[in-house]
Design an enzyme around this catalytic site. Sequence first.
Site, short mmCIF file in Angstrom:
data_model
loop_
_atom_site.label_atom_id
_atom_site.label_comp_id
_atom_site.label_asym_id
_atom_site.label_seq_id
_atom_site.Cartn_x
_atom_site.Cartn_y
_atom_site.Cartn_z
CE LYS A 103 0.64 1.91 3.39
NZ LYS A 103 1.88 2.47 4.08
CE1 TYR A 132 -1.76 0.26 7.70
CE2 TYR A 132 -0.47 2.24 7.29
CZ TYR A 132 -0.57 0.86 7.34
OH TYR A 132 0.52 0.09 7.02
P1 NAD Z 1 12.42 1.46 2.19
O1 NAD Z 1 12.98 2.78 1.77
O2 NAD Z 1 12.91 0.89 3.47
O3 NAD Z 1 12.66 0.37 1.05
C1 NAD Z 1 12.41 0.66 -0.31
C2 NAD Z 1 13.25 -0.27 -1.16
O4 NAD Z 1 13.03 0.05 -2.54
C3 NAD Z 1 14.76 -0.12 -0.91
O5 NAD Z 1 15.36 -1.37 -0.79
C4 NAD Z 1 15.26 0.63 -2.13
O6 NAD Z 1 16.60 0.29 -2.45
C5 NAD Z 1 14.29 0.13 -3.19
N1 NAD Z 1 14.20 1.03 -4.34
C6 NAD Z 1 14.12 0.61 -5.62
N2 NAD Z 1 14.10 1.65 -6.46
C7 NAD Z 1 14.18 2.77 -5.69
C8 NAD Z 1 14.21 4.15 -5.98
N3 NAD Z 1 14.18 4.62 -7.26
N4 NAD Z 1 14.29 5.01 -4.95
C9 NAD Z 1 14.31 4.59 -3.68
N5 NAD Z 1 14.28 3.26 -3.35
C10 NAD Z 1 14.24 2.37 -4.35
O7 NAD Z 1 10.86 1.65 2.22
P2 NAD Z 1 9.80 0.69 2.93
O8 NAD Z 1 9.46 1.25 4.26
O9 NAD Z 1 10.26 -0.71 2.87
O10 NAD Z 1 8.51 0.91 1.99
C11 NAD Z 1 8.35 0.22 0.75
C12 NAD Z 1 6.86 0.07 0.44
O11 NAD Z 1 6.25 -0.69 1.48
C13 NAD Z 1 6.10 1.39 0.38
O12 NAD Z 1 5.10 1.31 -0.62
C14 NAD Z 1 5.44 1.50 1.73
O13 NAD Z 1 4.25 2.27 1.76
C15 NAD Z 1 5.16 0.05 2.04
N6 NAD Z 1 5.11 -0.25 3.50
C16 NAD Z 1 4.06 -0.93 3.97
C17 NAD Z 1 3.98 -1.22 5.32
C18 NAD Z 1 2.82 -2.02 5.86
O14 NAD Z 1 2.69 -2.11 7.08
N7 NAD Z 1 2.00 -2.62 5.02
C19 NAD Z 1 4.98 -0.78 6.17
C20 NAD Z 1 6.06 -0.09 5.66
C21 NAD Z 1 6.12 0.18 4.30
#
Ligand code: NAD
Length: 370
Positions: A138, A223
């Site tokens: 999401k 949420y």
């Molecule tokens: P994060 O920054 O920790 O991880 C993102 C990943 O994407 C990294 O490994 C990064 O290297 C990669 N990536 C690939 N292309 C990229 C670019 N052009 N720029 C930046 N990063 C790039 O983020 P996250 O917290 O893991 O979030 C990722 C997704 O998961 C988002 O859509 C977020 O909303 C979702 N999320 C959901 C929940 C949940 O509880 N359902 C919790 C956290 C995050």
Amino acid sequence: MNSRRQFLQKLTASLITVPFLPLEDLSAPAGPDNTPYAGPVLRVAIMGLGGYANRVAEAMRACKKAKIAGVVSGTPAKITDWQTRFRIPDKNCYNYTNFDKMIDNPDIDAVYVITPNGLHHDHVIRAAKAGKHVICEKPMAVNAKEGQEMVDACKKANVQLLVGYRMHFEPKTLEIIRMRNAGEFGKVQFFQGLSGFVIGDPTQWRLNKQLAGGGAMMDIGIYSVNGMRYMLGEEPIWVTAEETKTDPVKFAVGVDETIQFQAGFPSGAIASCLSTYNMNFLDRFFLTGEKGFAELNPATGYGPILGRTNKGELSFLHVAHQTIQMEEMSDIILKGKQPIVPVNGEEAVKDLKIIDAIYKAAKEGKKILL
Ligand code: NAD
């Protein structure tokens, strides 16, 4: 006993015996899982090996019906690390340039897209074209138009599209939904959703309009948007919204800091919600009806979720949300199981239409009909 209650108790009972995970604050004792499982296993490639992907992957260690089979990453060192941790063979490792080649890999059933929001559209459509089912985090997309294109692409490719709505499988949340459906709160009249935290590093992708699609609303406000729908059990017919910004440098144009929004529903029920990147301790859902109330606080964090109603505390044991989610998503994809609250792409488009309307209402200062 009601069959849904039995289902929830069975679900948590089957999961609380699995080995527990370091990332979660778990309230139940750990123990070995001796229950044999002979059914099909969903083999998942995780795309985007960041913070949340690591949480999902650690939680999946306890899954019997889903396992990590591959990875997609632009960082070779992360791929090596994940190969070691999850025993992933070289042939199941991809980068963002070559992952379309998964079409020739029969060892991967589904791709779980956990990249920044603005990339989901491209990543999901390419995974679908590679013939893989897709689970997408999401917000599924940055607006309803892109979301619908993703739904259409997955239909065309004849693959399923699910969204990481982990709360749709959370036992206390589901118990409140069961009680509401059974009429235990009487006619439901009002929902309040408070979703927010103070965001740190101003350079992160979550504060970049291109990659995030917006600000707090896309990340945490969603949420409350999704929650008002599953807590009230209806679709809104109008929204109003007001935006406030205390720091226009950190929160540039198109990156919302704080939005209050209201919604009206066909039954006459109303909702009042707050989405913010500038206040802490906001993770609360409250529902009231003519005969009773329900409260979740925290409502959507990683848990344990705390819930109570006018009848007392809700006492299901905590299991990592991502473990339950992936077990259930395996059953949805491989066995055609119907979840109690939908988690498909269409469900996400409903949220995105509401978010589009909230942004429009905040910009124009008008009530927007849905
Ligand atoms: P994060 O920054 O920790 O991880 C993102 C990943 O994407 C990294 O490994 C990064 O290297 C990669 N990536 C690939 N292309 C990229 C670019 N052009 N720029 C930046 N990063 C790039 O983020 P996250 O917290 O893991 O979030 C990722 C997704 O998961 C988002 O859509 C977020 O909303 C979702 N999320 C959901 C929940 C949940 O509880 N359902 C919790 C956290 C995050």
